[in-house]
Design an enzyme around this catalytic site. Structure first.
Site, short mmCIF file in Angstrom:
data_model
loop_
_atom_site.label_atom_id
_atom_site.label_comp_id
_atom_site.label_asym_id
_atom_site.label_seq_id
_atom_site.Cartn_x
_atom_site.Cartn_y
_atom_site.Cartn_z
N GLU A 1 0.78 -1.14 -0.02
CA GLU A 1 -0.06 0.06 -0.06
C GLU A 1 0.78 1.30 -0.02
O GLU A 1 2.14 1.35 0.48
CB GLU A 1 -0.90 -0.06 1.21
CG GLU A 1 -1.79 -1.19 1.40
CD GLU A 1 -2.85 -1.10 2.32
OE1 GLU A 1 -2.63 -0.43 3.35
OE2 GLU A 1 -3.59 -1.94 2.53
N HIS B 1 -8.08 1.11 2.23
CA HIS B 1 -7.73 0.83 3.47
C HIS B 1 -8.79 1.56 4.48
O HIS B 1 -8.01 2.47 5.50
CB HIS B 1 -6.17 0.95 4.05
CG HIS B 1 -5.91 -0.20 5.11
ND1 HIS B 1 -4.76 -0.68 5.06
CD2 HIS B 1 -6.68 -0.44 6.11
CE1 HIS B 1 -4.83 -1.53 6.29
NE2 HIS B 1 -6.01 -1.22 6.94
#
Length: 412
Positions: free
Chosen positions: A272, A295
Site C-alpha cells: 500500500e 484501507h
C-alpha cells in the site's frame, strides 16, 4: 487519593508523540489531564526518521502505516508504551517490545461497527451489480436491467473468521434475512442462527458472498489462493476488509475475468502507498463489478474518536497507575491506588527467583510492602509494588540493582 497528586514526576516533562493524524480526542485526553508536551503529526515516519523522533519520547501513538522495528525500539531509551490506534499490532516488533519492557496497547473493538456496516453495504452493492451500472451511467450509457442482480434475503453469507467484526456482520446479515455460515480455527459460540462450517472449502462452496475477518499471520498469508478459489460457488462474491496478505490478488483477478466469481470488494493490499496521493497499482484495477478502497474499513469519524479515547485511556492508566490491561507485551495487571503508599513498577526477565530477590532485598532494608502483585508471560515478569512512602525512593534504587531487571519506574 487525589488524582492530581498521583504522579511523582512533572507531567510537562513527559513527551507524547502521535503520528498518522490520530484523532484530536487523543491529544485532548492527555492535555486535559495535565500533559502539555503532546505533539501530533499527520503522516507516518520512516525507520530513520522514527529513530530520531522517538529519542526522548515516553508515549508513542501510531496507526497501521508506522513500522516499529527493533532498531526504533532500541533507540527509544525513554519509551514506556506504544498505543496502536487501530485494531492490529502487527506493525510493532512485539518480541523486541516485550524484551525491552515497552507496553503495547491497541483498540480491538472500537471500529468494529464501522467495518461491519461497510461490509454489508458492499455486499448489497456487489450482489446488485451497482459498480457496473454506476460506471455505465458515468459513461453516458443507460443500463437498466435486472439480469445478474439479486436480493440479499435468502442468500448465504460465509464468514472466514468469527471474531469481533465477523460476529457483528453475522448479526446484521441475519436481520436482512440472510443465512450465515462461518469458519474459524477456534471453536466459537454462534450468534443467532449462524452455522459453523467444518472447513474453509465447505464454507466457500456454500456461500453466495464470502467475507474475510482474519488477522495477518503466517497461517493466513494467501489463505485465499488459486486452489481455494476453485472451491468457490459459481458466481460468488469475495470481500476482503481484513488484511492485505490474505488473498492472492492475481489468482482472484483471473477468477473475476473468467466469470467464475461475479464480484469482489478489496480494501487491503499486500503493498500500500505510504501517503495520500501516491501511485497505487493492483491487478484488480479496471475489472467489472470490483470495488477497490484505500484501507478505509474502519475510517469513520465515530470509529476514530472511539479509538482515540480507548487507546488514550489505556496509555493514561498505564502511565498514572501501572495498569496494563489490554497489553500485548507486558503481562496484564490492574490494581487501584493504595492510600499511604508509593507505587513502583518492576519489569524483569522471567527467570526463577526474581520475586524472592525483590522481597529479600526490601526486607533486608526494613522496607514495608503494603501491596504486591506479580504476573508473567513467557519472556518477562511484571511486578507492581506499593511501599511505605518514606522509603519508596530507596526501594526504587534497590530494585534497579536486582539481577534480571529490565525497567523500574516509580509512579507516585
Amino acid at each position: 487519593m487525589n488524582q492530581e497528586q498521583l504522579t511523582s514526576y512533572p507531567k510537562e516533562k513527559i513527551n507524547i508523540l502521535f503520528l498518522e493524524n490520530i484523532s484530536d480526542k487523543a491529544v485532548q485526553y492527555f492535555k486535559s489531564n495535565g500533559y502539555t508536551s503532546v505533539t501530533k503529526l499527520n503522516g507516518a515516519l520512516s525507520e530513520e526518521e522514527l529513530i530520531k523522533a522517538v529519542k526522548d519520547v515516553h508515549l508513542l501513538g501510531i496507526r497501521s502505516k508506522t513500522q516499529i522495528t527493533a532498531k526504533v525500539l532500541e533507540s527509544a531509551k525513554k519509551l514506556q508504551a506504544i498505543g496502536c490506534f487501530c485494531i492490529g499490532v502487527n506493525q510493532v516488533d512485539l518480541k523486541t517490545a516485550t524484551h525491552l519492557g515497552v507496553t503495547v496497547f491497541n483498540a480491538p473493538y472500537s471500529n468494529t461497527r464501522s467495518v461491519a456496516e461497510l461490509v454489508i453495504g458492499l455486499a448489497i452493492m456487489l450482489i446488485r451489480r451497482i459498480p457496473d451500472k454506476n460506471k455505465a451511467a458515468h459513461e453516458g450509457i443507460w443500463k437498466k436491467e435486472a439480469k445478474g442482480s439479486y436480493e440479499m434475503r435468502g442468500k448465504t453469507l460465509g464468514l472466514v473468521g468469527y471474531g469481533n467484526i465477523g460476529s457483528q456482520v453475522s448479526v446484521i446479515a441475519e436481520s436482512l434475512g440472510m443465512k450465515v455460515m462461518f469458519y474459524d480455527t477456534e471453536t466459537k459460540l454462534p450468534l443467532g442462527n449462524a452455522i459453523a462450517a467444518k472447513s474453509l472449502e465447505e464454507l466457500v462452496a456454500s456461500a453466495d458472498i464470502v467475507s474475510l475477518h482474519v488477522p495477518e499471520t503466517a497461517q493466513t498469508k494467501n489463505l485465499i489462493d488459486k486452489e481455494v478459489l476453485t472451491h468457490f460457488k459459481k458466481g460468488g462474491i469475495l470481500i476482503n476488509y481484513a488484511r492485505g496478505e490474505v488473498v492472492d490478488l492475481d489468482a482472484l483477478a483471473e477468477c473475476l475475468k473468467s466469470g467464475s466469481l461475479s464480484g469482489a470488494a478489496i480494501d487491503v493490499f499486500p503493498w500500500e502507498p505510504e501517503k495520500n496521493g501516491d501511485k497505487f497499482t493492483s491487478p484488480l484495477q479496471g475489472l467489472s463489478n470490483v470495488i477497490l478502497t484505500p484501507h478505509i474499513g474502519g475510517s469513520t469519524e465515530e470509529a476514530q474518536e472511539n479509538i482515540g479515547e480507548d487507546v488514550s485511556a489505556k496509555l493514561y492508566q498505564f502511565l498514572e497507575k501501572g495498569i496494563t490491561n489490554g497489553s500485548h507485551s507486558v503481562p496484564a495487571i490492574g490494581l487501584p491506588p493504595v492510600d499511604g503508599a508509593h507505587r513502583i513498577l518492576h519489569i524483569h526477565n522471567n527467570v526463577p527467583g526474581v520475586l524472592s530477590a525483590i522481597n529479600t532485598e526490601l526486607a533486608k532494608h526494613h522496607i514495608n510492602i503494603l501491596g504486591q502483585y506479580l504476573k508473567t508471560n513467557e519472556e518477562i515478569g511484571y511486578v507492581v509494588l506499593d511501599v511505605d512512602k518514606k522509603l519508596s525512593a530507596q526501594a526504587a534504587e534497590l530494585l534497579r540493582n536486582i539481577k534480571e531487571t529490565i525497567k523500574v519506574r516509580m509512579l507516585y
